[in-house]
Design an enzyme around this catalytic site. Structure first.
Site, PDB file in Angstrom:
ATOM      1  N   ASP A   1      -6.355   1.756   7.544  1.00 23.45           N
ATOM      2  CA  ASP A   1      -5.150   2.766   7.837  1.00 23.45           C
ATOM      3  C   ASP A   1      -5.515   4.034   7.832  1.00 23.45           C
ATOM      4  O   ASP A   1      -6.669   4.725   7.681  1.00 23.45           O
ATOM      5  CB  ASP A   1      -4.207   2.271   6.602  1.00 23.45           C
ATOM      6  CG  ASP A   1      -4.516   2.832   5.361  1.00 23.45           C
ATOM      7  OD1 ASP A   1      -5.494   3.800   5.291  1.00 23.45           O
ATOM      8  OD2 ASP A   1      -4.072   2.214   4.320  1.00 23.45           O
TER       9      ASP A   1
ATOM     10  N   ASP B   1       0.938  -1.245  -0.042  1.00 18.83           N
ATOM     11  CA  ASP B   1       0.010  -0.041   0.079  1.00 18.83           C
ATOM     12  C   ASP B   1       1.055   1.446   0.171  1.00 18.83           C
ATOM     13  O   ASP B   1       2.051   1.276   0.417  1.00 18.83           O
ATOM     14  CB  ASP B   1      -0.978  -0.137   1.383  1.00 18.83           C
ATOM     15  CG  ASP B   1      -1.720  -1.172   1.186  1.00 18.83           C
ATOM     16  OD1 ASP B   1      -2.308  -1.446   0.080  1.00 18.83           O
ATOM     17  OD2 ASP B   1      -2.196  -1.688   2.465  1.00 18.83           O
TER      18      ASP B   1
ATOM     19  N   ARG C   1      -3.586  -4.704   7.367  1.00 17.98           N
ATOM     20  CA  ARG C   1      -4.745  -3.909   8.050  1.00 17.98           C
ATOM     21  C   ARG C   1      -5.876  -4.605   8.528  1.00 17.98           C
ATOM     22  O   ARG C   1      -6.575  -3.924   9.251  1.00 17.98           O
ATOM     23  CB  ARG C   1      -5.152  -2.972   6.652  1.00 17.98           C
ATOM     24  CG  ARG C   1      -4.144  -2.071   6.261  1.00 17.98           C
ATOM     25  CD  ARG C   1      -4.651  -1.172   4.883  1.00 17.98           C
ATOM     26  NE  ARG C   1      -4.719  -1.873   3.661  1.00 17.98           N
ATOM     27  CZ  ARG C   1      -5.644  -1.928   2.752  1.00 17.98           C
ATOM     28  NH1 ARG C   1      -6.682  -1.129   2.848  1.00 17.98           N
ATOM     29  NH2 ARG C   1      -5.532  -2.590   1.803  1.00 17.98           N
TER      30      ARG C   1
ATOM     31  N   TYR D   1       6.390  -8.465   8.401  1.00 22.80           N
ATOM     32  CA  TYR D   1       6.017  -7.084   8.600  1.00 22.80           C
ATOM     33  C   TYR D   1       6.032  -6.688  10.111  1.00 22.80           C
ATOM     34  O   TYR D   1       6.364  -7.314  10.920  1.00 22.80           O
ATOM     35  CB  TYR D   1       4.546  -6.920   8.207  1.00 22.80           C
ATOM     36  CG  TYR D   1       4.125  -7.146   6.889  1.00 22.80           C
ATOM     37  CD1 TYR D   1       4.159  -6.314   5.956  1.00 22.80           C
ATOM     38  CD2 TYR D   1       3.863  -8.524   6.631  1.00 22.80           C
ATOM     39  CE1 TYR D   1       3.922  -6.636   4.441  1.00 22.80           C
ATOM     40  CE2 TYR D   1       3.455  -8.834   5.136  1.00 22.80           C
ATOM     41  CZ  TYR D   1       3.492  -7.853   4.334  1.00 22.80           C
ATOM     42  OH  TYR D   1       3.129  -8.308   2.793  1.00 22.80           O
TER      43      TYR D   1
END
Length: 306
Positions: free
Chosen positions: A90, A48, A182, A76
């Site tokens: 987000d 993203d 997310r 991550y």
């Protein structure tokens, strides 16, 4: 009407990018097309605009290897803000709900995360590239149309609390391809009863590849300005360090290009291998024959002449 000129064959290579926040994955692909002069380019897993970190870019014939990156775990780091839910899950989306954040310890948050570990059913975000009836969900969401996305099975191999500094929680995780960070933040907020969204996210690793191996876009631009862009690329075979490599030349290489099987000593525990040319380009992905362990059949041929 004139036909678009066919792009010259390129044997394939990979650029490892340390993507900054801001540009989309497609923006990076567009830049690489401009710098290399090639259009046959694709990325190895969307990041993203809010996210930074490792983004492999496949060019030329190597784009056909993209699918083989999927089984590798993705790692991550993420900062989740409790107390607010957003339309995009987000910080780029509109706040759609707010709630007070309970006084939580890392132990309590870790207990809430337990339901998201292992193989789970996860509903992707409304604003995602998941397609319904051929249309990406985010396009429908932006148009104000209702979006119903089915849950799908993903695997969260590791999910740990690093720090709690209310209202923010820092997490690290190792997940399968198709897992949305997310969505983990959104669902954690729901489990805690206060809502949540991601404010920072970084992909640190894919398999054995690390973000520290990636090049910045500024470094790539500088290399392109010096006509040295290809010095920043790596052989596509380097993405798969755990795969056997068969160095082929002569008649064996020609057989592979024609899609014909070859004889090669079996490798214990491996049913796939890379056929590599003397100049380290991937000529083909090979699969071991089920009936003859020393016979290897091309599963996907990349070398010119196939």
């Amino acid at each position: 009407m004139s036909r678009r000129r066919r792009e010259p064959y390129h044997p394939g290579a990979v650029f490892l990018i340390d993507k900054p926040t801001g540009p989309t994955s497609h923006d990076v692909v567009r830049d690489l097309r401009r710098w290399t002069g090639l259009r046959r380019i694709g990325h190895g897993g969307t990041l993203d605009p809010l996210a930074s970190g490792l983004l492999p870019i496949f060019v030329g014939a190597a784009t056909r290897l993209n699918e083989y990156l999927s089984p590798y775990r993705k790692h991550y780091e993420a900062t989740v803000r409790l107390g607010q839910s957003t339309a995009t899950d987000d910080s780029e989306g509109e706040v759609i709900a707010s709630a007070s954040v309970p006084d939580l310890t890392s132990v309590q948050i870790d207990a809430a995360l337990d339901q998201f570990r292992g193989q789970i059913e996860q509903v992707p975000p409304q604003y995602s590239a998941v397609k319904r009836d051929g249309v990406a969900a985010y396009r429908s969401a932006r148009a104000g149309e209702p979006v119903e996305i089915e849950a799908r099975a993903v695997t969260v191999h590791e999910l740990d609390v690093v720090e709690v500094a209310a209202p923010d929680v820092k997490l690290t995780m190792s997940v399968s391809t198709g897992t949305y960070v997310r969505a983990i933040a959104r669902d954690l907020g729901a489990a805690l009863g206060c809502g949540a969204h991601v404010v920072e996210m970084r992909r640190t690793r894919i398999g054995q590849l690390d973000a520290s191996d990636g090049h910045s876009l500024d470094d790539l631009q500088a290399a392109a300005d010096r006509d040295e862009i290809w010095s920043m690329a790596i052989p596509a075979a380097d993405l798969f360090p755990d795969w056997p490599r068969f160095l082929l030349e002569g008649e064996q290489l020609e057989r592979i290009k024609r899609g014909q099987q070859i004889r090669h000593a079996p490798i214990d525990g491996c049913d796939r291998a890379l056929a590599v040319t003397p100049d380290q380009h991937v000529a083909a992905v090979l699969r071991r024959d089920e009936l003859s362990a020393a016979t290897w059949q091309p599963e996907k041929v990349l070398a010119r002449g196939a």
